[in-house]
Write an enzyme that holds these catalytic residues in place. Structure first.
Site, PDB file in Angstrom:
ATOM      1  CG  ASN A  16     -13.891   0.776  38.217  1.00  0.00           C
ATOM      2  OD1 ASN A  16     -14.195   0.186  37.337  1.00  0.00           O
ATOM      3  ND2 ASN A  16     -14.869   1.205  38.912  1.00  0.00           N
ATOM      4  NE  ARG A  67     -13.667  22.962  42.895  1.00  0.00           N
ATOM      5  CZ  ARG A  67     -14.263  21.707  43.409  1.00  0.00           C
ATOM      6  NH1 ARG A  67     -13.366  20.642  43.354  1.00  0.00           N
ATOM      7  NH2 ARG A  67     -15.420  21.721  43.724  1.00  0.00           N
ATOM      8  CG  LEU A  95      -9.802  16.668  38.805  1.00  0.00           C
ATOM      9  CD1 LEU A  95      -9.316  15.643  37.775  1.00  0.00           C
ATOM     10  CD2 LEU A  95      -8.735  16.876  39.651  1.00  0.00           C
ATOM     11  CG  ASN A 109     -14.032   9.695  35.069  1.00  0.00           C
ATOM     12  OD1 ASN A 109     -13.619   9.244  36.356  1.00  0.00           O
ATOM     13  ND2 ASN A 109     -15.406  10.264  35.104  1.00  0.00           N
ATOM     14  CG  HIS A 111     -20.162   9.170  34.381  1.00  0.00           C
ATOM     15  ND1 HIS A 111     -20.320  10.008  35.512  1.00  0.00           N
ATOM     16  CD2 HIS A 111     -21.346   9.342  33.615  1.00  0.00           C
ATOM     17  CE1 HIS A 111     -21.414  10.310  35.439  1.00  0.00           C
ATOM     18  NE2 HIS A 111     -22.060   9.952  34.617  1.00  0.00           N
ATOM     19  CB  SER A 138     -19.252   6.295  29.381  1.00  0.00           C
ATOM     20  OG  SER A 138     -20.574   5.815  29.099  1.00  0.00           O
ATOM     21  CG  ASP A 147     -19.310  13.254  34.540  1.00  0.00           C
ATOM     22  OD1 ASP A 147     -20.090  13.377  35.200  1.00  0.00           O
ATOM     23  OD2 ASP A 147     -18.177  12.728  34.853  1.00  0.00           O
TER      24      ASP A 147
HETATM   25  C1  GRF Z   1     -18.450   3.428  40.889  1.00  0.00           C
HETATM   26  O1  GRF Z   1     -20.021   3.358  40.899  1.00  0.00           O
HETATM   27  C2  GRF Z   1     -18.176   3.922  39.580  1.00  0.00           C
HETATM   28  O2  GRF Z   1     -19.024   3.940  38.606  1.00  0.00           O
HETATM   29  C3  GRF Z   1     -17.592   5.298  40.053  1.00  0.00           C
HETATM   30  O3  GRF Z   1     -17.252   5.504  41.317  1.00  0.00           O
HETATM   31  C4  GRF Z   1     -17.941   4.165  41.933  1.00  0.00           C
HETATM   32  C5  GRF Z   1     -17.071   3.472  42.941  1.00  0.00           C
HETATM   33  O4  GRF Z   1     -15.897   2.997  42.302  1.00  0.00           O
HETATM   34  N1  GRF Z   1     -16.595   5.802  38.941  1.00  0.00           N
HETATM   35  P1  GRF Z   1     -14.823   2.138  42.978  1.00  0.00           P
HETATM   36  O5  GRF Z   1     -15.215   1.030  43.447  1.00  0.00           O
HETATM   37  O6  GRF Z   1     -14.094   3.054  43.893  1.00  0.00           O
HETATM   38  O7  GRF Z   1     -13.778   1.839  41.912  1.00  0.00           O
END
Ligand code: GRF
Length: 197
Positions: A16, A67, A95, A109, A111, A138, A147
Site C-alpha cells: 500500500n 506503548r 496506537l 488507515n 482496513h 475501507s 477501526d
Molecule cells: C493488507 O492486507 C492491508 O489490508 C492491511 O495490511 C496488509 C498488508 O498491507 N492494512 P501492505 O502490503 O503491507 O501494504
C-alpha cells in the site's frame, strides 16, 4: 502551492505504501516525506528507499508493553519529517488515544473489510465464514476506537465460492492499491467526501 507532507507507517511488505508513493506526483497536492516501520525486517523499508523516500525504523520490541515509550520514539522520528498527514499502511500496532489525539483529523488507515463490518483481524476468513456475497476495503480517519473512525472511501469485491482467505485477500489488496491513493489525493486537498469505487 506547497505540498502536504505525508508520512507512511508500515510493518511489512508495504505494497500500500508503494501505491501511495507512486501516486504522489504531478498535480497531486501531497508528497511522501517519510516511511517509518516498527520492525527492522519490514520489506517496505527497502522498497521505500528504492523509490527515493527517506525511511526510519523504530523497533517496538525493546519497549515491551510500554506503548507510551514506543510512541515517544515514533513521535521523535515523525517530527524530523514534519508531516501534515500520517497514512497507516499495513501498520500492525495499536496506537494509544494520546498518540491518536495528537494527530486527530490528520491520520488515515486502510482496513481490509467493508467497515463497520469486521473490525479487527482475520477479516477475510470472517466474511467467508459468514457467507457474505462481497468483501472489500475501507479507508478511514483514525480515532481512538479501533477501526472505527469516519469512513473516507470503500471498494468492494465479490466473494467467490472457492475463495480462501488468501485468494480473497489478494483480490481485496488490488482494490486497496486503487482506493488508498484516490482517497489520499482528496484528503490532501481538504476534501472529506467519501469515495466509493
Ligand atoms: C493488507 O492486507 C492491508 O489490508 C492491511 O495490511 C496488509 C498488508 O498491507 N492494512 P501492505 O502490503 O503491507 O501494504
Amino acid at each position: 502551492m506547497s505540498h502536504k507532507r505525508v508520512a507512511i507507517l508500515i510493518s511489512g511488505g508495504g505494497s500500500n505504501m508503494v501505491a501511495l508513493v507512486r501516486s504522489m506526483t504531478g498535480d497531486h497536492p501531497a508528497r511522501p516525506v517519510l516511511v517509518l516501520a516498527n520492525r527492522p525486517d519490514a520489506g517496505g523499508l527497502k522498497r521505500a528507499a528504492a523509490l527515493g523516500v527517506p525511511t526510519a525504523m523504530v523497533d517496538h520490541r525493546p519497549f515491551g508493553a510500554d506503548r507510551t515509550a514506543f510512541e515517544a520514539a515514533l513521535t521523535a522520528a515523525l517530527e524530523q519529517a514534519r508531516p501534515d498527514i500520517i497514512a497507516l499502511a499495513g501498520f500492525m500496532r495499536i496506537l494509544t488515544p494520546a498518540f491518536i489525539n495528537r494527530w486527530k483529523g490528520r491520520m488515515l488507515n486502510i482496513h481490509p473489510s467493508l467497515l463497520p463490518k469486521y473490525r479487527g483481524l482475520h477479516t477475510h476468513a470472517r466474511a467467508i465464514k459468514a457467507g457474505d456475497a462481497e468483501a472489500g476495503c475501507s479507508v478511514h480517519e483514525v480515532t481512538a476506537e479501533l477501526d472505527g473512525g469516519p469512513v473516507l472511501g470503500q471498494a468492494r469485491v465479490p466473494i467467490l465460492p472457492d475463495d480462501t482467505p488468501e485468494t480473497l485477500a489478494a483480490r481485496v489488496l488490488e482494490q486497496e492499491h486503487r482506493l488508498y491513493p484516490a482517497v489520499l489525493k482528496r484528503f490532501a486537498a481538504g476534501d472529506r467526501t467519501p469515495l466509493y469505487l
